[in-house]
Design an enzyme around this catalytic site. Structure first.
Site, PDB file in Angstrom:
ATOM      1  N   LYS A 174       0.837  -1.203   0.000  1.00 36.35           N
ATOM      2  CA  LYS A 174       0.000   0.000   0.000  1.00 36.35           C
ATOM      3  C   LYS A 174       0.875   1.258   0.000  1.00 36.35           C
ATOM      4  O   LYS A 174       0.645   2.200  -0.765  1.00 36.35           O
ATOM      5  CB  LYS A 174      -0.918  -0.017   1.229  1.00 36.35           C
ATOM      6  CG  LYS A 174      -1.629   1.278   1.527  1.00 36.35           C
ATOM      7  CD  LYS A 174      -2.617   1.677   0.443  1.00 36.35           C
ATOM      8  CE  LYS A 174      -3.059   3.119   0.647  1.00 36.35           C
ATOM      9  NZ  LYS A 174      -4.077   3.557  -0.276  1.00 36.35           N
ATOM     10  N   LYS A 244      19.390  11.856 -22.458  1.00 32.79           N
ATOM     11  CA  LYS A 244      19.384  13.090 -23.256  1.00 32.79           C
ATOM     12  C   LYS A 244      18.006  13.767 -23.204  1.00 32.79           C
ATOM     13  O   LYS A 244      17.895  14.977 -23.025  1.00 32.79           O
ATOM     14  CB  LYS A 244      19.749  12.719 -24.705  1.00 32.79           C
ATOM     15  CG  LYS A 244      19.798  13.850 -25.685  1.00 32.79           C
ATOM     16  CD  LYS A 244      18.722  13.880 -26.769  1.00 32.79           C
ATOM     17  CE  LYS A 244      18.256  12.607 -27.381  1.00 32.79           C
ATOM     18  NZ  LYS A 244      17.169  12.727 -28.332  1.00 32.79           N
TER      19      LYS A 244
HETATM   20  P1  NAD Z   1     -10.429  10.091   8.623  1.00 31.64           P
HETATM   21  O1  NAD Z   1      -9.621  11.062   9.406  1.00 31.64           O
HETATM   22  O2  NAD Z   1     -11.575  10.590   7.812  1.00 31.64           O
HETATM   23  O3  NAD Z   1     -10.999   8.947   9.600  1.00 31.64           O
HETATM   24  C1  NAD Z   1     -10.298   8.475  10.721  1.00 31.64           C
HETATM   25  C2  NAD Z   1     -11.304   8.337  11.848  1.00 31.64           C
HETATM   26  O4  NAD Z   1     -10.661   7.809  12.980  1.00 31.64           O
HETATM   27  C3  NAD Z   1     -11.922   9.682  12.274  1.00 31.64           C
HETATM   28  O5  NAD Z   1     -13.331   9.588  12.205  1.00 31.64           O
HETATM   29  C4  NAD Z   1     -11.415   9.885  13.696  1.00 31.64           C
HETATM   30  O6  NAD Z   1     -12.338  10.555  14.530  1.00 31.64           O
HETATM   31  C5  NAD Z   1     -11.200   8.445  14.128  1.00 31.64           C
HETATM   32  N1  NAD Z   1     -10.275   8.299  15.253  1.00 31.64           N
HETATM   33  C6  NAD Z   1      -9.088   8.908  15.461  1.00 31.64           C
HETATM   34  N2  NAD Z   1      -8.538   8.507  16.635  1.00 31.64           N
HETATM   35  C7  NAD Z   1      -9.403   7.605  17.162  1.00 31.64           C
HETATM   36  C8  NAD Z   1      -9.399   6.834  18.356  1.00 31.64           C
HETATM   37  N3  NAD Z   1      -8.400   6.906  19.232  1.00 31.64           N
HETATM   38  N4  NAD Z   1     -10.457   6.018  18.582  1.00 31.64           N
HETATM   39  C9  NAD Z   1     -11.495   5.953  17.709  1.00 31.64           C
HETATM   40  N5  NAD Z   1     -11.551   6.669  16.567  1.00 31.64           N
HETATM   41  C10 NAD Z   1     -10.510   7.480  16.299  1.00 31.64           C
HETATM   42  O7  NAD Z   1      -9.392   9.279   7.713  1.00 31.64           O
HETATM   43  P2  NAD Z   1      -9.699   8.396   6.417  1.00 31.64           P
HETATM   44  O8  NAD Z   1      -9.561   9.244   5.198  1.00 31.64           O
HETATM   45  O9  NAD Z   1     -10.959   7.620   6.630  1.00 31.64           O
HETATM   46  O10 NAD Z   1      -8.440   7.409   6.435  1.00 31.64           O
HETATM   47  C11 NAD Z   1      -8.343   6.316   7.348  1.00 31.64           C
HETATM   48  C12 NAD Z   1      -7.158   5.462   6.945  1.00 31.64           C
HETATM   49  O11 NAD Z   1      -7.342   4.982   5.614  1.00 31.64           O
HETATM   50  C13 NAD Z   1      -5.806   6.195   6.946  1.00 31.64           C
HETATM   51  O12 NAD Z   1      -4.798   5.312   7.355  1.00 31.64           O
HETATM   52  C14 NAD Z   1      -5.633   6.573   5.476  1.00 31.64           C
HETATM   53  O13 NAD Z   1      -4.268   6.752   5.140  1.00 31.64           O
HETATM   54  C15 NAD Z   1      -6.254   5.381   4.784  1.00 31.64           C
HETATM   55  N6  NAD Z   1      -6.796   5.618   3.453  1.00 31.64           N
HETATM   56  C16 NAD Z   1      -7.470   6.770   3.147  1.00 31.64           C
HETATM   57  C17 NAD Z   1      -7.984   6.942   1.873  1.00 31.64           C
HETATM   58  C18 NAD Z   1      -8.765   8.187   1.509  1.00 31.64           C
HETATM   59  O14 NAD Z   1      -8.997   8.393   0.293  1.00 31.64           O
HETATM   60  N7  NAD Z   1      -9.205   9.006   2.451  1.00 31.64           N
HETATM   61  C19 NAD Z   1      -7.818   5.947   0.897  1.00 31.64           C
HETATM   62  C20 NAD Z   1      -7.164   4.765   1.241  1.00 31.64           C
HETATM   63  C21 NAD Z   1      -6.651   4.610   2.518  1.00 31.64           C
END
Ligand code: NAD
Length: 298
Positions: A174, A244
């Site tokens: 990933k 080049k």
């Molecule tokens: P986001 O910030 O929208 O969602 C993360 C969620 O986790 C939030 O709702 C937040 O409140 C919650 N959170 C944070 N700390 C927490 C805790 N201690 N306990 C419970 N909940 C908690 O992020 P996202 O865009 O949904 O991305 C999530 C993951 O997926 C990341 O690792 C990101 O890199 C990956 N990802 C994102 C995308 C994208 O297009 N957004 C695509 C593929 C992968």
């Protein structure tokens, strides 16, 4: 091993919400948790899911717990500092579907194994749009028996499952795919700015780049698969000619005052590889420049 029916889903954010929504639609029993309580509650109301009061509560009695959290630090915090690992039943599986650092994934897997809990890394590619229509690409790594148990959940959220191997290797894949896409994005913008400085139309450039750099022209399709992995090195274009061409692009950028940092580094790399391997070699042989430095073989 029993089928997975009861799922704790932690992280109802941009990705987690549509992914968990697909699981709910397809009949899994969901208990959701998010520190953003209004979001978790709105989700639960829409899909008839339960809302947990804590991460640990989301794990009680669950067959599986899915994380869609920002990164590996939050995953470890939830598991080991908020009591989730203690709360999950023996024989349950935790699945990190977010993008986390692979070394941490391996460490977490070993710690959960001591408690009789399985661990699978299953990050996704596709973003919110493909999460909404359940057409994510899902990369999975870890014990194959555990992955098979998870397969119905993955099928509910994605279009294809990529089996990667040992725990953590899906998180590696990933990170690599996002790294490639991030570089290509900047590289494209850098090139288009040079074009604009010379008066080229942006829409025309975008269409031409799509036709000439993607699909059958993409380096993976045109070079890596037919010439690098087969060791045929037969594209018919010498390394010194590519060196080049990159130099022409960099000189053109500099002549109009356009910043071209990726171009400058790329020119240096093609030049160094030509010096080391011989400029008349097929340009696909540049793979040997990396292999010589790392000892890895593609
Ligand atoms: P986001 O910030 O929208 O969602 C993360 C969620 O986790 C939030 O709702 C937040 O409140 C919650 N959170 C944070 N700390 C927490 C805790 N201690 N306990 C419970 N909940 C908690 O992020 P996202 O865009 O949904 O991305 C999530 C993951 O997926 C990341 O690792 C990101 O890199 C990956 N990802 C994102 C995308 C994208 O297009 N957004 C695509 C593929 C992968």
């Amino acid at each position: 091993m029993a089928d997975i029916r009861k799922i704790g889903f932690i992280g109802i954010g941009n990705m987690g919400s549509p992914m968990a929504g697909q699981l709910a639609r397809k009949g899994f029993a969901l208990t959701v948790f998010d520190v953003n309580v209004p979001n978790a509650t709105a989700f639960a109301n829409e899909y008839g899911a339960r809302v947990a009061g804590s991460a640990a509560q989301a794990g009680e009695g669950a067959d599986a717990v899915i994380f869609m959290l920002p990164d590996e630090r939050v995953v470890r915090h939830v598991l080991f500092e908020e009591g989730l690992a203690q709360a999950m039943p023996q024989g349950a599986i935790a699945i990190d579907m977010g993008t986390s650092a692979p070394a941490s994934t391996r460490k977490t897997g070993a710690e959960l194994a001591e408690r009789g809990i399985g661990y699978v890394d299953a990050p996704v590619m596709g973003g919110v749009v493909f999460a909404r229509d359940a057409s994510l690409d899902i990369m999975a790594a870890g014990d194959t028996g555990q992955i098979e148990r998870c397969r119905p959940m993955f099928a509910a959220m994605g279009r294809k499952l990529w089996l990667c191997g040992e725990l953590g290797s899906a998180h590696v894949l990933k990170a690599m795919t996002n790294y490639i896409n991030a570089c290509t994005f900047i590289n494209t913008l850098e090139a288009m700015v040079i074009g604009r400085k010379f008066g080229l139309d942006s829409a025309l450039m975008a269409e031409a780049i799509d036709a000439m750099c993607n699909g059958r022209q993409h380096p993976v399709v045109k070079k890596v698969m037919p010439h690098v992995l087969t060791r045929k090195y037969g594209t018919g274009m010498a390394m010194q000619l590519i060196a080049k061409d990159v130099k022409i692009a960099v000189d053109a950028a500099q002549s109009v005052g356009a910043a071209v940092p990726l171009g400058e580094l790329t020119a240096q790399l093609w030049h160094a590889a030509s010096e080391q391997l011989g400029g008349t070699r097929d340009h696909s042989e540049i793979v040997r420049y990396w292999e010589n430095q790392t000892g890895a073989e593609l």
